[in-house]
Motif scaffolding. Sequence first.
Motif, PDB file in Angstrom:
ATOM      1  N   PRO A 165       0.838  -1.209   0.000  1.00 54.73           N
ATOM      2  CA  PRO A 165       0.000   0.000   0.000  1.00 54.73           C
ATOM      3  C   PRO A 165       0.867   1.251   0.000  1.00 54.73           C
ATOM      4  O   PRO A 165       1.993   1.222   0.494  1.00 54.73           O
ATOM      5  CB  PRO A 165      -0.800  -0.122   1.301  1.00 54.73           C
ATOM      6  N   GLY A 166       0.352   2.351  -0.556  1.00 54.48           N
ATOM      7  CA  GLY A 166       1.104   3.601  -0.569  1.00 54.48           C
ATOM      8  C   GLY A 166       1.104   4.236   0.804  1.00 54.48           C
ATOM      9  O   GLY A 166       0.647   3.644   1.782  1.00 54.48           O
ATOM     10  N   THR A 167       1.615   5.438   0.879  1.00 55.52           N
ATOM     11  CA  THR A 167       1.630   6.130   2.160  1.00 55.52           C
ATOM     12  C   THR A 167       0.391   7.011   2.238  1.00 55.52           C
ATOM     13  O   THR A 167       0.272   7.980   1.505  1.00 55.52           O
ATOM     14  CB  THR A 167       2.877   7.030   2.278  1.00 55.52           C
ATOM     15  N   PRO A 168      -0.539   6.640   3.096  1.00 61.23           N
ATOM     16  CA  PRO A 168      -1.765   7.426   3.132  1.00 61.23           C
ATOM     17  C   PRO A 168      -1.573   8.729   3.910  1.00 61.23           C
ATOM     18  O   PRO A 168      -0.674   8.826   4.735  1.00 61.23           O
ATOM     19  CB  PRO A 168      -2.741   6.510   3.868  1.00 61.23           C
ATOM     20  N   TYR A 169      -2.384   9.722   3.593  1.00 65.08           N
ATOM     21  CA  TYR A 169      -2.350  10.945   4.393  1.00 65.08           C
ATOM     22  C   TYR A 169      -3.781  11.282   4.826  1.00 65.08           C
ATOM     23  O   TYR A 169      -4.741  10.896   4.168  1.00 65.08           O
ATOM     24  CB  TYR A 169      -1.726  12.105   3.623  1.00 65.08           C
ATOM     25  N   TRP A 170      -3.871  11.986   5.921  1.00 62.43           N
ATOM     26  CA  TRP A 170      -5.172  12.274   6.498  1.00 62.43           C
ATOM     27  C   TRP A 170      -5.856  13.361   5.692  1.00 62.43           C
ATOM     28  O   TRP A 170      -5.289  14.436   5.492  1.00 62.43           O
ATOM     29  CB  TRP A 170      -4.983  12.730   7.944  1.00 62.43           C
ATOM     30  N   ARG A 171      -7.028  13.074   5.216  1.00 55.18           N
ATOM     31  CA  ARG A 171      -7.707  14.058   4.369  1.00 55.18           C
ATOM     32  C   ARG A 171      -8.763  14.832   5.133  1.00 55.18           C
ATOM     33  O   ARG A 171      -9.394  15.730   4.617  1.00 55.18           O
ATOM     34  CB  ARG A 171      -8.341  13.342   3.184  1.00 55.18           C
ATOM     35  N   GLY A 172      -8.956  14.460   6.380  1.00 54.57           N
ATOM     36  CA  GLY A 172      -9.964  15.150   7.170  1.00 54.57           C
ATOM     37  C   GLY A 172     -10.966  14.144   7.686  1.00 54.57           C
ATOM     38  O   GLY A 172     -10.846  12.952   7.455  1.00 54.57           O
ATOM     39  N   ALA A 173     -11.950  14.640   8.405  1.00 52.16           N
ATOM     40  CA  ALA A 173     -12.970  13.761   8.948  1.00 52.16           C
ATOM     41  C   ALA A 173     -14.326  14.218   8.436  1.00 52.16           C
ATOM     42  O   ALA A 173     -14.502  15.384   8.082  1.00 52.16           O
ATOM     43  CB  ALA A 173     -12.927  13.801  10.467  1.00 52.16           C
ATOM     44  N   VAL A 174     -15.248  13.289   8.393  1.00 51.74           N
ATOM     45  CA  VAL A 174     -16.576  13.612   7.857  1.00 51.74           C
ATOM     46  C   VAL A 174     -17.421  14.260   8.957  1.00 51.74           C
ATOM     47  O   VAL A 174     -17.538  13.730  10.060  1.00 51.74           O
ATOM     48  CB  VAL A 174     -17.260  12.336   7.318  1.00 51.74           C
ATOM     49  N   HIS A 175     -17.977  15.397   8.660  1.00 53.45           N
ATOM     50  CA  HIS A 175     -18.831  16.126   9.603  1.00 53.45           C
ATOM     51  C   HIS A 175     -20.050  15.266   9.947  1.00 53.45           C
ATOM     52  O   HIS A 175     -20.574  14.565   9.081  1.00 53.45           O
ATOM     53  CB  HIS A 175     -19.267  17.437   8.935  1.00 53.45           C
ATOM     54  N   PRO A 176     -20.503  15.301  11.224  1.00 50.30           N
ATOM     55  CA  PRO A 176     -21.633  14.442  11.608  1.00 50.30           C
ATOM     56  C   PRO A 176     -22.867  14.637  10.729  1.00 50.30           C
ATOM     57  O   PRO A 176     -23.596  13.679  10.449  1.00 50.30           O
ATOM     58  CB  PRO A 176     -21.912  14.826  13.067  1.00 50.30           C
ATOM     59  N   ILE A 177     -23.097  15.857  10.262  1.00 50.39           N
ATOM     60  CA  ILE A 177     -24.263  16.082   9.387  1.00 50.39           C
ATOM     61  C   ILE A 177     -24.101  15.295   8.077  1.00 50.39           C
ATOM     62  O   ILE A 177     -25.056  14.692   7.579  1.00 50.39           O
ATOM     63  CB  ILE A 177     -24.405  17.590   9.048  1.00 50.39           C
ATOM     64  N   GLN A 178     -22.889  15.303   7.563  1.00 48.41           N
ATOM     65  CA  GLN A 178     -22.656  14.571   6.318  1.00 48.41           C
ATOM     66  C   GLN A 178     -22.739  13.061   6.544  1.00 48.41           C
ATOM     67  O   GLN A 178     -23.180  12.320   5.669  1.00 48.41           O
ATOM     68  CB  GLN A 178     -21.282  14.937   5.724  1.00 48.41           C
TER      69      GLN A 178
END
Length: 358
Positions: A104-117
Motif C-alpha cells: 500500500p502507498g503512504t496514506p495521508y489524512w484528508r480530514g474527517a466527515v462532519h456528523p451532518i454529512q
Amino acid sequence: MDWREFESTIARFREDIRRAIQDARSESDLQDIRVRCFGRQRGFLREQFKRMADLPPDLRPRAGQLLNELKEWLEREIADRQRRLQETHLEERLKQERIDWTLPGTPYWRGAVHPIQQVRQAIEDIFLEMGYAVVSGPEIETDYYNFGALNFPPDHPARDMWDTLYIHGEWLLRTHTSPVQIRVMQRYRPPIRVIVPGKVYRHDEPDATHAPVFHQIEGLVVDRGIRFSDLRGTLAYFLQRLFGPACKMRFRPSYFPFTEPSAEVDMSCLLCGGRGCGACKQSGWLEVLGAGMVHPNVLREVRIDPEVYSGFAFGLGIERLAMLMFRIPDIRLFLQGDVRFLEQFRVDTWAFRDDVTS
Ligand code: FA5
C-alpha cells in the motif's frame, strides 16, 4: 616482414582482444578496447595498415582484406558485448529497484466527515437501496418555486409558516427543499422517485432545536396508484433502518399547502424509549419530519394529470436526526465549527498521494 609474421600478429591480437572483450565489465573497459583497436595514434588496425607497406605488393590486397575482416569482426564483438553489458546492467537495476506494487502507498489524512454529512450519507444509502435517485436544486430560489408552484396563493397566511429571508424582488433563500419537487417534475415524467438533500434558510431565532441554516432531505414519489400506505410503509422502513427495529413511528394530522392530507411524523424518543424524558418534553415522541400526499394542484402545475398519477412527499431535518443519533443536546453546536465538538464524531478519511494528482 613476411606474410606468416603478419598473419600470426593478427591472430594473436585477435585472441588477446577476444579475451579482453569477454572480460570487459563496464563501458569504460570497452572504451579502452576501442582505443586499442581503432585509436588514431596507436590503434592496432592503424599500425597494421601502416605495416602493409612492408609486405610484398602482391600480398597487400590479401592483407587489406584480412584487416577489413578483422575490423568488422571487432566492431561486431564490441557491439555485442556492449549490448550484453547493458542488458545485465538493466537486469541488476531492475532487481535492485524492484517495486512491489502490492504494497500500500503512504496514506495521508484528508480530514474527517462532519456528523451532518455522516447522517446525510446514511440516509442517502437507505433510499438509494430502495431505488431512489439523489438530486439537488438551487439554494437561491424564486418566490414561484418556493411558494407559488407549491400551491401557496399570494398573501396566503400559510407563507407565515416559513420566516423567509428575501434577497430582492422575487429572489429569496429557499426555506425548504420542496421547490426541488417542482423542478424535478418539470424535468422528468413519472415514475419519479427522488430524494433531495440540501441546505435551507429561515429567519428563525436560534435556540436548542432551531438554526437559521440547516439541512433537509426532501423525498418525492409520483407514479400510478401511489397511496398513503406507501408513504407510511416507506417512512416506517426508513426510520427503522436508521435507528433500529425498536424505533416506533406515529402520524399526526397537519397542514402543508402542497400536500393533502398532510402529517407530522414523530418517532419514539430514543433517549427514554418512549417513557417520557426532558428531550421529548415527557411525551415519549419526537417530531422528525413533515409529509403528505402531493396536492392535485401541485401536479396540475407541472402538467401531471392527478386523475392518472398520485404521489407522496416528505421533508426531514438532518440536524434533528443527527441530534437524536448522536445524542446532541443543542443544534447550535453544529454551526460553531468547534473542533472539540466535532472530534467526538470523528470518522477519518484517508487518501493516497495519487488521488491528489489524478
Ligand atoms: C417543511 O419544510 C416541509 N417542506 C416539509 C414537507 C415536505 C412536508 C414535503 C410535506 C411534504 P417543516 O417546516 O416542518 O416542513 O420542516 C421540516 C423539518 O425540518 C422539521 O420536521 C424539522 O426536522 C426541520 N426543521 C424545521 N425548522 C428547523 C430549524 N429552524 N432548524 C432545524 N431544523 C428545522
